[in-house]
Design a protein around this motif. Structure first.
Motif, PDB file in Angstrom:
ATOM      1  N   ASP A   1      34.989  39.638  26.816  1.00  0.00           N
ATOM      2  CA  ASP A   1      33.914  38.620  27.042  1.00  0.00           C
ATOM      3  C   ASP A   1      34.620  37.269  27.920  1.00  0.00           C
ATOM      4  O   ASP A   1      35.692  37.132  27.476  1.00  0.00           O
ATOM      5  N   LYS A   2      33.977  37.416  28.470  1.00  0.00           N
ATOM      6  CA  LYS A   2      34.865  36.072  29.294  1.00  0.00           C
ATOM      7  C   LYS A   2      35.208  34.765  28.843  1.00  0.00           C
ATOM      8  O   LYS A   2      36.197  34.696  29.566  1.00  0.00           O
TER       9      LYS A   2
ATOM     10  N   SER B   1      40.907  43.178  35.949  1.00  0.00           N
ATOM     11  CA  SER B   1      40.510  43.605  37.314  1.00  0.00           C
ATOM     12  C   SER B   1      39.530  43.065  37.950  1.00  0.00           C
ATOM     13  O   SER B   1      39.176  42.805  39.134  1.00  0.00           O
ATOM     14  N   ASP B   2      39.498  41.671  37.490  1.00  0.00           N
ATOM     15  CA  ASP B   2      38.475  40.253  38.025  1.00  0.00           C
ATOM     16  C   ASP B   2      39.186  39.114  38.583  1.00  0.00           C
ATOM     17  O   ASP B   2      39.827  38.644  37.672  1.00  0.00           O
ATOM     18  N   PRO B   3      38.993  39.313  39.778  1.00  0.00           N
ATOM     19  CA  PRO B   3      39.511  38.008  40.615  1.00  0.00           C
ATOM     20  C   PRO B   3      39.123  36.500  40.070  1.00  0.00           C
ATOM     21  O   PRO B   3      40.135  35.682  40.078  1.00  0.00           O
ATOM     22  N   LYS B   4      38.255  36.558  39.266  1.00  0.00           N
ATOM     23  CA  LYS B   4      38.148  35.721  38.298  1.00  0.00           C
ATOM     24  C   LYS B   4      38.892  34.258  37.262  1.00  0.00           C
ATOM     25  O   LYS B   4      39.236  33.651  37.441  1.00  0.00           O
ATOM     26  N   ILE B   5      38.828  35.697  36.981  1.00  0.00           N
ATOM     27  CA  ILE B   5      39.876  35.760  35.595  1.00  0.00           C
ATOM     28  C   ILE B   5      41.710  35.454  35.856  1.00  0.00           C
ATOM     29  O   ILE B   5      41.826  34.747  35.257  1.00  0.00           O
TER      30      ILE B   5
ATOM     31  N   ALA C   1      42.449  42.561  41.817  1.00  0.00           N
ATOM     32  CA  ALA C   1      41.985  41.468  41.745  1.00  0.00           C
ATOM     33  C   ALA C   1      43.277  40.608  42.278  1.00  0.00           C
ATOM     34  O   ALA C   1      42.885  39.423  42.683  1.00  0.00           O
ATOM     35  N   GLN C   2      43.826  40.973  42.584  1.00  0.00           N
ATOM     36  CA  GLN C   2      44.384  40.650  43.857  1.00  0.00           C
ATOM     37  C   GLN C   2      44.296  40.447  45.014  1.00  0.00           C
ATOM     38  O   GLN C   2      44.609  40.447  46.490  1.00  0.00           O
TER      39      GLN C   2
END
Length: 186
Positions: A91-92, A113-117, A136-137
């Motif tokens: 859950d973001k 794996s989420d670039p924003k997170i 994500a990098q």
């Protein structure tokens, strides 16, 4: 001493805690020996989490899957993210709440794996790049990590980013010379 729940009456449950000495890893285990009713009592479990965050692992599965409860637990201690349900670890909003406390929370979520997170994490602590999956990098994530802590360079998965002019410049600004730095090729 362990954290021990005690029943005060048949209709109401009040919990008293005897805290274990500092550094005693057993403090969070007392909840494991409590009955199902106590392990399903949100207030009792949150009180135990205040004393020893690892106590959350002994809460009822229903509590661990309850979003409002999970928000309260994670607000008390980011490490509680490890014990909530698999769905809630993804859950973001909950993950971002944990990341406000520690960038290491990234290691406890599949959102690594989420670039924003990942960007949220590395802006807090560049070394959190070690918890980011290669997908994500992105350049923005790596650049933010290096600007926050140049030692994050050791965790860059895509070597081509180590030759990127912006990453090279950010590293140089922090006293680290990378092979893509044209000023040193002379």
């Amino acid at each position: 001493n362990h954290v021990l729940p005690t029943r005060q009456s048949a209709t109401a449950c009040e919990v008293r805690f005897v805290t274990a000495p500092a550094g005693d890893g057993r403090a969070g285990d007392a909840l494991a020996y409590a009955d199902e009713e106590l392990r399903a009592d949100a207030n009792m479990v949150l009180a135990a989490v205040k004393v020893a965050p690892q106590a959350l692992q002994h809460a009822s599965p229903e509590l661990l899957a309850d979003r409002k409860f999970a928000e309260k637990a994670v607000k008390l201690d980011w490490r509680c993210l490890a014990s909530v349900s698999k769905d809630l670890r993804a859950d973001k909003k909950l993950v971002e709440g944990a990341l406000k406390q520690s960038a290491d929370a990234l290691a406890l979520t599949p959102l690594d794996s989420d670039p924003k997170i990942a960007l949220v994490a590395v802006k807090k602590d560049g070394l959190a790049l070690c918890h980011c999956r290669p997908s994500a990098q992105t350049k923005d994530v790596v650049l933010a990590a290096v600007k926050q802590n140049v030692e994050a360079l050791q965790f860059v998965a895509d070597e081509s980013l180590l030759r990127d002019k912006d990453v090279v410049a950010a590293a140089k600004k922090r006293g680290v010379v990378l092979e893509g730095d044209d000023d040193n090729d002379e």
